[in-house]
Scaffold this motif. Structure first.
Motif, PDB file in Angstrom:
ATOM      1  N   ARG A   1       0.839  -1.198   0.000  1.00 14.03           N
ATOM      2  CA  ARG A   1       0.000   0.000   0.000  1.00 14.03           C
ATOM      3  C   ARG A   1       0.873   1.247   0.000  1.00 14.03           C
ATOM      4  NH1 ARG A   1      -2.209   3.563   3.588  1.00 14.03           N
ATOM      5  NH2 ARG A   1      -1.197   2.513   5.356  1.00 14.03           N
ATOM      6  N   PHE A   2       0.594   2.139  -0.910  1.00 17.30           N
ATOM      7  CA  PHE A   2       1.367   3.379  -1.018  1.00 17.30           C
ATOM      8  C   PHE A   2       0.785   4.419  -0.072  1.00 17.30           C
ATOM      9  CE2 PHE A   2       1.743   7.630  -3.065  1.00 17.30           C
ATOM     10  CZ  PHE A   2       3.106   7.788  -2.894  1.00 17.30           C
ATOM     11  N   ASP A   3       1.661   4.971   0.758  1.00 15.68           N
ATOM     12  CA  ASP A   3       1.254   6.025   1.694  1.00 15.68           C
ATOM     13  C   ASP A   3       1.960   7.314   1.287  1.00 15.68           C
ATOM     14  OD1 ASP A   3       0.637   7.719   3.746  1.00 15.68           O
ATOM     15  OD2 ASP A   3       1.676   6.587   5.314  1.00 15.68           O
ATOM     16  N   PRO A   4       1.248   8.255   0.673  1.00 17.64           N
ATOM     17  CA  PRO A   4       1.900   9.493   0.207  1.00 17.64           C
ATOM     18  C   PRO A   4       2.449  10.347   1.335  1.00 17.64           C
ATOM     19  CG  PRO A   4      -0.488   9.655  -0.012  1.00 17.64           C
ATOM     20  CD  PRO A   4      -0.184   8.239   0.354  1.00 17.64           C
ATOM     21  N   GLU A   5       2.020  10.078   2.578  1.00 19.12           N
ATOM     22  CA  GLU A   5       2.491  10.852   3.723  1.00 19.12           C
ATOM     23  C   GLU A   5       3.784  10.295   4.316  1.00 19.12           C
ATOM     24  OE1 GLU A   5       0.840  13.575   4.681  1.00 19.12           O
ATOM     25  OE2 GLU A   5      -0.673  13.253   3.132  1.00 19.12           O
ATOM     26  N   LYS A   6       4.168   9.102   3.893  1.00 19.36           N
ATOM     27  CA  LYS A   6       5.347   8.461   4.459  1.00 19.36           C
ATOM     28  C   LYS A   6       6.594   9.308   4.207  1.00 19.36           C
ATOM     29  CE  LYS A   6       7.977   4.132   4.112  1.00 19.36           C
ATOM     30  NZ  LYS A   6       8.074   2.839   3.396  1.00 19.36           N
ATOM     31  N   PRO A   7       7.394   9.550   5.232  1.00 15.28           N
ATOM     32  CA  PRO A   7       8.595  10.377   5.047  1.00 15.28           C
ATOM     33  C   PRO A   7       9.655   9.657   4.217  1.00 15.28           C
ATOM     34  CG  PRO A   7       8.539   9.467   7.262  1.00 15.28           C
ATOM     35  CD  PRO A   7       7.228   9.111   6.623  1.00 15.28           C
ATOM     36  N   GLY A   8      10.641  10.411   3.768  1.00 15.64           N
ATOM     37  CA  GLY A   8      11.721   9.846   2.971  1.00 15.64           C
ATOM     38  C   GLY A   8      11.564  10.189   1.509  1.00 15.64           C
ATOM     39  N   PRO A   9      12.545   9.824   0.689  1.00 13.16           N
ATOM     40  CA  PRO A   9      12.477  10.144  -0.742  1.00 13.16           C
ATOM     41  C   PRO A   9      11.306   9.439  -1.417  1.00 13.16           C
ATOM     42  CG  PRO A   9      14.253   8.592  -0.303  1.00 13.16           C
ATOM     43  CD  PRO A   9      13.752   9.046   1.024  1.00 13.16           C
ATOM     44  N   ILE A  10      10.685  10.128  -2.339  1.00 15.23           N
ATOM     45  CA  ILE A  10       9.509   9.577  -3.023  1.00 15.23           C
ATOM     46  C   ILE A  10       9.846   9.336  -4.484  1.00 15.23           C
ATOM     47  CG2 ILE A  10       8.487  11.794  -3.753  1.00 15.23           C
ATOM     48  CD1 ILE A  10       5.755  10.567  -2.767  1.00 15.23           C
ATOM     49  N   LEU A  11       9.231   8.329  -5.058  1.00 11.81           N
ATOM     50  CA  LEU A  11       9.446   8.016  -6.472  1.00 11.81           C
ATOM     51  C   LEU A  11       8.134   7.560  -7.091  1.00 11.81           C
ATOM     52  CD1 LEU A  11      11.329   7.543  -8.936  1.00 11.81           C
ATOM     53  CD2 LEU A  11      11.658   5.211  -8.095  1.00 11.81           C
ATOM     54  N   VAL A  12       7.750   8.211  -8.183  1.00 12.97           N
ATOM     55  CA  VAL A  12       6.598   7.777  -8.968  1.00 12.97           C
ATOM     56  C   VAL A  12       7.110   7.106 -10.225  1.00 12.97           C
ATOM     57  CG1 VAL A  12       4.654   8.536 -10.387  1.00 12.97           C
ATOM     58  CG2 VAL A  12       4.959   9.452  -8.086  1.00 12.97           C
ATOM     59  N   ILE A  13       6.747   5.854 -10.412  1.00  8.89           N
ATOM     60  CA  ILE A  13       7.083   5.135 -11.646  1.00  8.89           C
ATOM     61  C   ILE A  13       5.883   5.264 -12.580  1.00  8.89           C
ATOM     62  CG2 ILE A  13       7.622   2.900 -12.658  1.00  8.89           C
ATOM     63  CD1 ILE A  13       9.155   2.194 -10.162  1.00  8.89           C
TER      64      ILE A  13
ATOM     65  N   TRP B   1      13.153   4.122  -0.658  1.00  9.36           N
ATOM     66  CA  TRP B   1      12.284   5.054  -1.365  1.00  9.36           C
ATOM     67  C   TRP B   1      10.818   4.704  -1.112  1.00  9.36           C
ATOM     68  CZ3 TRP B   1      13.897   8.873  -5.130  1.00  9.36           C
ATOM     69  CH2 TRP B   1      15.280   8.954  -5.303  1.00  9.36           C
ATOM     70  N   ASN B   2       9.989   5.721  -1.057  1.00  6.60           N
ATOM     71  CA  ASN B   2       8.535   5.555  -0.988  1.00  6.60           C
ATOM     72  C   ASN B   2       8.040   5.520  -2.426  1.00  6.60           C
ATOM     73  OD1 ASN B   2       5.913   5.424  -0.110  1.00  6.60           O
ATOM     74  ND2 ASN B   2       5.752   7.599   0.393  1.00  6.60           N
ATOM     75  N   VAL B   3       7.770   4.320  -2.935  1.00  9.30           N
ATOM     76  CA  VAL B   3       7.546   4.119  -4.372  1.00  9.30           C
ATOM     77  C   VAL B   3       6.064   3.948  -4.677  1.00  9.30           C
ATOM     78  CG1 VAL B   3       8.141   2.715  -6.377  1.00  9.30           C
ATOM     79  CG2 VAL B   3       9.804   3.024  -4.546  1.00  9.30           C
ATOM     80  N   PHE B   4       5.597   4.708  -5.654  1.00  8.21           N
ATOM     81  CA  PHE B   4       4.220   4.583  -6.149  1.00  8.21           C
ATOM     82  C   PHE B   4       4.283   4.047  -7.575  1.00  8.21           C
ATOM     83  CE2 PHE B   4       0.200   6.915  -7.696  1.00  8.21           C
ATOM     84  CZ  PHE B   4      -0.624   5.892  -7.261  1.00  8.21           C
ATOM     85  N   VAL B   5       3.673   2.873  -7.763  1.00 14.19           N
ATOM     86  CA  VAL B   5       3.654   2.249  -9.096  1.00 14.19           C
ATOM     87  C   VAL B   5       2.200   2.031  -9.487  1.00 14.19           C
ATOM     88  CG1 VAL B   5       4.805   0.526 -10.537  1.00 14.19           C
ATOM     89  CG2 VAL B   5       5.604   0.922  -8.217  1.00 14.19           C
ATOM     90  N   PRO B   6       1.543   3.053 -10.023  1.00 12.69           N
ATOM     91  CA  PRO B   6       0.129   2.886 -10.384  1.00 12.69           C
ATOM     92  C   PRO B   6      -0.015   2.045 -11.641  1.00 12.69           C
ATOM     93  CG  PRO B   6       0.903   5.028 -11.095  1.00 12.69           C
ATOM     94  CD  PRO B   6       2.047   4.400 -10.352  1.00 12.69           C
TER      95      PRO B   6
END
Length: 828
Positions: free
Chosen positions: A44-56, A90-95
């Motif tokens: 589960r992707f949490d956009p509030e999670k601290p740290g570097p973020i990455l959108v694939i 990394w806080n990774v979002f892979v939609p």
């Protein structure tokens, strides 16, 4: 101290039972792991999670048919890269969502129901019915996609709002409205590439080429001023009636005397000017070239350049107009046959030659295209050529070699991008036209508009005051790439999640935290259009990284196409071998950027590797994992030094090169050919210590090293082989491997022994080769001979090597007559 409360005292004569109960890997375990991931909501992707973020910016696939093995492998690779970045913190979002707009589904529905969209959708009621048929078709195929990538273990976030959803279309329309207000979109009647079958204009990127056998006809013309005959060669005699000029190359001395004169067009008997022009090839035909409206885009360029008025004789349906005279009403193919007959009848064809010719065709229906005059909406791109080239330099391309494809495409552009399409299943252009004053009206952004179906959002024309009834809604839709080119903005929360968007596209940084994974075949479309659109909207590059993959090929090296009958369905192979061997092939088949062939043999290799990994882990699970109180021997430090090197190499390949080919091959080799074949064999006796010849601390040193190496191997393999690594990690260490950090080299492992393990392996190989040659089993002792070692590097390992090979090993020069086994190993 031992993990799990194991005692360190009774180590000799003890029976060790593997903690891992199952004796072998089974694809059934994959289902167990999938259920655990789902229950734990692990990805589960949490956009509030601290740290570097990455959108694939996962490619939204078009649901026009089932994925073949190449497409499935492409998405599996995307998942591998996402998993690696997660393990790096990394806080990774892979939609994942589908690209549902555009021509393919319309063509599929037309074929399925034997209808033509432009006929069925000619009324509002018919258009609504046609759109519903398209949606049902898309829903069915999309469900199959989701089932497949889930089965493959892809850790994507499924967004059910695809490109045809009101939310996505609202964003597309909002970007149009902004660019319209910026003056970057305009309406004009221009020559456009047109598909008569689909009844719509095409962008340059939507044109393919098909090699066909054709004829080059040498046709007699006459010079008005002198009456002399000239001969012009053409592959399109049906366009003679559209001729606007004749040209020859300025360096062609044969035709210098024709400069400024006029030619009389055969059959049509009107005159056209003769010009010098560098576009004429003296080596083609006779060197004289007919410029007509329009044979190709060179004709368009020259007609514009010379200020000539086009003479159009082909309409949007691909039929000849009244101006074509005897050809009127015929389609292009019929017209070509008819005019050749007429020219021959009048003795105007000197000769004809057979040749192969690349014919431009529609990318979707494969119909030969024409260039016709159409009023369309265009997005400015030519004025951004230099800017686009600079943007392409800022993006990190992996592999670097594919950057050239984007640069070459940008340099080749000849026209602005026609973004309107005379089709139906797409995002509507949010625009109304006042029929009284001609004003083009765009509404305020913020909702999804359907101008062909709904009332205009004004009571009267804001320009001239005409009543609402005078405002006509736009019936056309956007080119599907106009939708797809905002995918990275959609994934990043543009216009609907400002907090997320500001983290992905920070104002104070030049590059966003985005990664584009895609094939090289759509560099000129998806990548180019996205970079253009994001810059026009935000003034910065669209991506930090572009990961460009090759094409998935069949086992013979051919691209997979329905027309070739070589589509390979992944489902039977996944059913037979499991998802994990399929992922192994997807990683091992080729380096990033290269084409990758399907190989069932590599799936089998992957399955064998899973069995080997399971056996290794089961052996290691026989021993507790000490946390302190152990003593490492030089051979332990040597394998840990080798492990450090592998960690560095694999981490660099994953992180800097965005490659999965080198990691899987390096890890296969290290796991099987180094760790299992050499280190485990060297320490088995010490790990069991049944005779008590090793101290408890040294025995635990073997346990510590076995667990440490295996732990690091599992974590490095986890992005590629998420099922088996998680199953083993949970059984060994009680938690998911996907919650662990990616390994890092340990400074304390960089000892004087760190580079010795290759020498140890070379020694083992020399002894095993000699035993095989002399008919001995590898486990048999060497009784009547002694082994001599001349390298001091092997001195710290002699005791371990003697135990493994059951031989007397002496560090000394060999006696005369000794048999040389390798550079530093002799036997006598």
């Amino acid at each position: 101290m031992l993990r799990g409360g194991e005692s360190s005292s009774a180590s000799t004569g003890r029976e060790f039972t593997p903690k891992i109960v199952e004796k072998r890997w089974s694809k059934e375990i994959e289902k167990e792991i999938l259920e655990a991931w789902s229950k734990e909501d692990l990805y589960r992707f949490d956009p509030e999670k601290p740290g570097p973020i990455l959108v694939i910016d996962t490619p939204p696939p078009y649901p026009s048919g089932k994925w073949h093995v190449g497409a499935a492998a492409h998405y599996a690779q995307i998942d591998m890269i996402a998993r690696y970045f997660r393990m790096k913190g990394w806080n990774v979002f892979v939609p994942w969502y589908a690209d549902r707009n555009g021509l393919p589904v319309e063509v599929a529905v037309e074929k399925k129901y034997n209808i033509l969209a432009k006929e069925v959708a000619s009324t509002t009621e018919g258009r609504l019915r046609f759109l519903e048929l398209c949606k049902k078709e898309l829903d069915k195929i999309e469900a199959e996609f989701v089932k497949l990538w889930t089965r493959l273990g892809c850790s994507f976030t499924y967004l059910r709002d695809g490109t045809d959803s009101p939310r996505y279309r609202t964003i597309t329309q909002a970007t149009f409205i902004e660019l319209w207000k910026k003056g970057l979109i305009y309406e004009a009647e221009k020559p456009v590439t047109w598909c008569p079958r689909c009844g719509t204009s095409l962008s340059e990127a939507e044109i393919e080429y098909k090699e066909e056998d054709t004829h080059l006809y040498y046709v007699k013309w006459r010079v008005k001023e002198t009456g002399e005959e000239i001969v012009i060669a053409t592959t399109r005699p049906e366009l003679i009636g559209a001729a606007r000029a004749v040209i020859y190359n300025p360096n062609d001395e044969r035709y210098k005397h024709l400069k400024g004169k006029h030619a009389i067009v055969p059959l049509y008997d009107y005159e056209v000017p003769i010009h010098e022009h560098s576009a004429a090839d003296p080596e083609f035909g006779t060197g004289l070239v007919m410029i007509c409206s329009y044979g190709d885009w060179t004709d368009v360029m020259i007609i514009n350049e010379l200020g000539l008025k086009p003479r159009l004789i082909i309409d949007k349906d691909g039929r000849m107009t009244e101006r074509a005279g005897i050809l009127a009403g015929l389609n292009v193919k019929e017209a070509r046959k008819r005019i050749v007959e007429e020219l021959k009848k009048r003795g105007l064809i000197v000769r004809e030659e057979k040749l192969k010719h690349n014919v431009p065709i529609c990318w979707r229906c494969k119909t030969p295209i024409e260039i016709v005059h159409v009023k369309e909406y265009f997005l400015k791109q030519l004025v951004y050529r230099d800017t686009m080239l600079k943007l392409s330099e800022k993006i990190i391309f992996r592999p670097e070699k594919h950057r050239r494809k984007l640069v070459d495409w940008i340099n080749s552009l000849k026209m602005d991008w026609p973004i309107s399409r005379t089709r139906y299943y797409g995002t509507e252009i949010p625009l109304w036209t006042c029929t009284r004053c001609g004003a083009k009206l765009v509404p305020e952004p913020g909702r999804y508009y359907r101008p062909w179906l709904e009332e205009p959002p004004w009571d009267k024309c804001p320009k001239c005051g005409a009543p609402r009834e005078a405002l006509k809604g736009e019936e056309r839709v956007f080119d599907t790439w106009f939708d797809s080119s905002i995918s990275v903005l959609y994934a990043s929360g543009y216009l609907y999640n400002q907090k997320l968007f500001s983290r992905v596209f920070p104002e104070n940084e030049e590059l966003p935290y985005t990664l584009r994974p895609q094939g090289y075949d759509i560099i000129r479309t998806w990548l180019h259009f996205t970079i253009l659109r994001v810059y026009q909207l935000l003034g910065k590059p669209a991506f930090r990284w572009a990961r460009i993959t090759g094409m998935g090929l069949d086992p013979t090296g051919k691209a997979m196409h329905k027309s070739l009958g070589n589509i390979i369905d992944p489902d039977p192979y996944i059913d037979t071998y499991g998802a994990e061997p399929f992922r192994y092939w997807a990683a091992a088949a080729a380096k990033v950027g290269d084409d990758y062939r399907f190989s069932e043999q590599i799936l089998k290799t992957g399955k064998l590797f899973l069995t080997k990994l399971w056996n290794i882990a089961r052996f290691v699970s026989s021993f507790p994992r000490p946390e302190s109180g152990f003593k490492l021997r030089p051979v332990d430090l040597a394998i840990l030094g080798a492990l450090n090197k592998v960690i560095r190499e694999v981490d660099k390949a994953y992180g800097e090169e965005l490659d999965v080919h080198d990691p899987i091959n390096k890890l296969y080799n290290f796991t099987w050919n180094v760790f299992a074949s050499h280190y485990i064999e060297l320490v088995k006796n010490r790990a069991y210590n049944r005779e008590g010849e090793f101290s408890v601390e040294e025995q635990q040193g073997a346990w510590y090293t076995l667990h440490t190496v295996l732990d690091n191997i599992l974590r490095m393999l986890a992005p590629i082989l998420p099922f088996v690594t998680d199953a083993l990690y949970r059984r060994l260490y009680g938690e998911s491997v996907h919650k662990q950090r990616f390994p890092e080299p340990r400074e304390e492992w960089e000892t004087k022994y760190a580079n010795d393990f290759e020498d140890i392996m070379a020694f083992n190989t020399a002894i095993w080769t000699w035993k095989k040659k002399n008919g001995l089993r590898l486990s048999e002792p060497i009784r009547e001979k002694k082994v001599y070692v001349t390298s001091e590097k092997l001195a710290p390992y002699i005791e371990d090597l003697e135990v493994l090979h059951k031989a007397k090993i002496i560090l000394s020069e060999p006696p005369e007559g000794a048999e040389k086994l390798s550079e530093h190993v002799y036997i006598a």
